[in-house]
Design a protein around this motif. Structure first.
Motif, mmCIF file in Angstrom:
data_model
loop_
_atom_site.group_PDB
_atom_site.id
_atom_site.type_symbol
_atom_site.label_atom_id
_atom_site.label_comp_id
_atom_site.label_asym_id
_atom_site.label_seq_id
_atom_site.Cartn_x
_atom_site.Cartn_y
_atom_site.Cartn_z
ATOM 1 N N ARG A 144 0.821 -1.224 0.000
ATOM 2 C CA ARG A 144 0.000 0.000 0.000
ATOM 3 C C ARG A 144 0.850 1.267 0.000
ATOM 4 N NH1 ARG A 144 -2.293 3.446 3.849
ATOM 5 N NH2 ARG A 144 -4.271 4.325 3.176
ATOM 6 N N ASP A 145 1.812 1.371 0.913
ATOM 7 C CA ASP A 145 2.627 2.585 1.008
ATOM 8 C C ASP A 145 3.427 2.825 -0.271
ATOM 9 O OD1 ASP A 145 1.684 3.072 3.547
ATOM 10 O OD2 ASP A 145 3.409 2.182 4.563
ATOM 11 N N ALA A 146 3.951 1.765 -0.859
ATOM 12 C CA ALA A 146 4.720 1.903 -2.104
ATOM 13 C C ALA A 146 3.816 2.375 -3.244
ATOM 14 C CB ALA A 146 5.392 0.586 -2.467
ATOM 15 N N ARG A 147 2.584 1.879 -3.293
ATOM 16 C CA ARG A 147 1.651 2.320 -4.337
ATOM 17 C C ARG A 147 1.279 3.788 -4.167
ATOM 18 N NH1 ARG A 147 -3.050 -0.615 -3.506
ATOM 19 N NH2 ARG A 147 -2.160 -1.698 -1.739
ATOM 20 N N ILE A 148 1.061 4.213 -2.928
ATOM 21 C CA ILE A 148 0.736 5.618 -2.667
ATOM 22 C C ILE A 148 1.923 6.493 -3.050
ATOM 23 C CG2 ILE A 148 0.301 7.306 -0.833
ATOM 24 C CD1 ILE A 148 -1.367 5.111 0.565
ATOM 25 N N ASN A 149 3.132 6.066 -2.695
ATOM 26 C CA ASN A 149 4.333 6.828 -3.030
ATOM 27 C C ASN A 149 4.476 6.962 -4.544
ATOM 28 O OD1 ASN A 149 7.487 6.575 -3.727
ATOM 29 N ND2 ASN A 149 7.221 7.791 -1.854
ATOM 30 N N ALA A 150 4.258 5.882 -5.279
ATOM 31 C CA ALA A 150 4.365 5.918 -6.742
ATOM 32 C C ALA A 150 3.333 6.872 -7.340
ATOM 33 C CB ALA A 150 4.194 4.515 -7.316
ATOM 34 N N SER A 151 2.135 6.868 -6.781
ATOM 35 C CA SER A 151 1.090 7.773 -7.254
ATOM 36 C C SER A 151 1.470 9.235 -7.007
ATOM 37 C CB SER A 151 -0.228 7.435 -6.554
ATOM 38 O OG SER A 151 -1.217 8.376 -6.874
ATOM 39 N N LEU A 152 2.019 9.511 -5.830
ATOM 40 C CA LEU A 152 2.432 10.881 -5.509
ATOM 41 C C LEU A 152 3.601 11.333 -6.389
ATOM 42 C CD1 LEU A 152 2.168 10.806 -1.616
ATOM 43 C CD2 LEU A 152 0.682 12.034 -3.217
ATOM 44 N N ILE A 153 4.514 10.431 -6.698
ATOM 45 C CA ILE A 153 5.618 10.766 -7.595
ATOM 46 C C ILE A 153 5.080 11.118 -8.972
ATOM 47 C CG2 ILE A 153 7.587 9.780 -8.859
ATOM 48 C CD1 ILE A 153 8.361 8.344 -6.263
ATOM 49 N N ALA A 154 4.161 10.313 -9.494
ATOM 50 C CA ALA A 154 3.576 10.582 -10.812
ATOM 51 C C ALA A 154 2.834 11.915 -10.824
ATOM 52 C CB ALA A 154 2.634 9.443 -11.206
ATOM 53 N N GLN A 155 2.090 12.188 -9.774
ATOM 54 C CA GLN A 155 1.342 13.444 -9.689
ATOM 55 C C GLN A 155 2.296 14.646 -9.626
ATOM 56 O OE1 GLN A 155 -1.023 13.792 -6.143
ATOM 57 N NE2 GLN A 155 -2.107 15.599 -6.871
ATOM 58 N N THR A 156 3.363 14.540 -8.840
ATOM 59 C CA THR A 156 4.320 15.638 -8.710
ATOM 60 C C THR A 156 5.068 15.859 -10.019
ATOM 61 O OG1 THR A 156 4.562 15.096 -6.373
ATOM 62 C CG2 THR A 156 6.233 16.522 -7.313
ATOM 63 N N GLU A 157 5.452 14.781 -10.695
ATOM 64 C CA GLU A 157 6.115 14.915 -11.993
ATOM 65 C C GLU A 157 5.193 15.587 -13.007
ATOM 66 O OE1 GLU A 157 7.246 10.860 -12.738
ATOM 67 O OE2 GLU A 157 9.271 11.176 -11.934
ATOM 68 N N ALA A 158 3.921 15.228 -12.999
ATOM 69 C CA ALA A 158 2.958 15.849 -13.918
ATOM 70 C C ALA A 158 2.803 17.333 -13.597
ATOM 71 C CB ALA A 158 1.616 15.137 -13.835
ATOM 72 N N ASN A 159 2.764 17.689 -12.313
ATOM 73 C CA ASN A 159 2.670 19.094 -11.925
ATOM 74 C C ASN A 159 3.866 19.885 -12.436
ATOM 75 O OD1 ASN A 159 0.271 18.659 -10.569
ATOM 76 N ND2 ASN A 159 1.197 18.582 -8.548
ATOM 77 N N LEU A 160 5.070 19.317 -12.284
ATOM 78 C CA LEU A 160 6.275 19.997 -12.751
ATOM 79 C C LEU A 160 6.281 20.137 -14.267
ATOM 80 C CD1 LEU A 160 8.919 18.413 -10.370
ATOM 81 C CD2 LEU A 160 8.260 20.829 -10.486
#
Length: 128
Positions: free
Chosen positions: A29-45
């Motif tokens: 679960r934590d790894a999936r949430i982290n991956a989602s947050l990384i993707a979201q932050t990369e998209a924001n940038l």
């Protein structure tokens, strides 16, 4: 009451999962949430701005047909509430987003090791 309608399908699906699947889902679960947050932050940038979801609510009036107790057909006005989600752009501090991304990537490595150990333990506890 509306919340219970949203929770029931999740509970039903969880009940169908095997103990091994439940264990694997829990440890990843934590790894999936982290991956989602990384993707979201990369998209924001990449975009240069963030997106926030807002709900837009409006009242819709239309004609409804019905039947009275005596069997007579009637046409009345019906009012319904329509809700839709809209993505709204928001300004971001891009330097803060870059720092957040670096932190998330650093956490990803630690989470990967923790997740790998958890997956190994789940497979040992619940062999197929």
């Amino acid at each position: 009451m509306r919340l219970s309608f949203l929770i029931l399908p999740v509970l039903a699906l969880t009940a169908c999962a095997t103990p091994r699947e439940q264990c694997l889902s829990s440890v990843t679960r934590d790894a999936r949430i982290n991956a989602s947050l990384i993707a979201q932050t990369e998209a924001n940038l990449e975009r240069g701005f963030g997106l926030r979801t807002e709900q837009r609510v409006r009242q819709v009036t239309r004609r409804c047909r019905g039947v009275t107790e005596s069997g007579e057909a009637v046409v009345t006005r019906c009012e319904r509430i329509r809700t839709r989600n809209v993505s709204v752009p928001v300004a971001l501090d891009l330097n803060a987003e870059r720092a957040k991304l670096a932190s998330l990537i650093e956490q990803r490595d630690a989470l990967a090791r923790k997740t790998e150990a958890g997956v190994t333990q789940c497979r040992a506890l619940y062999p197929e």
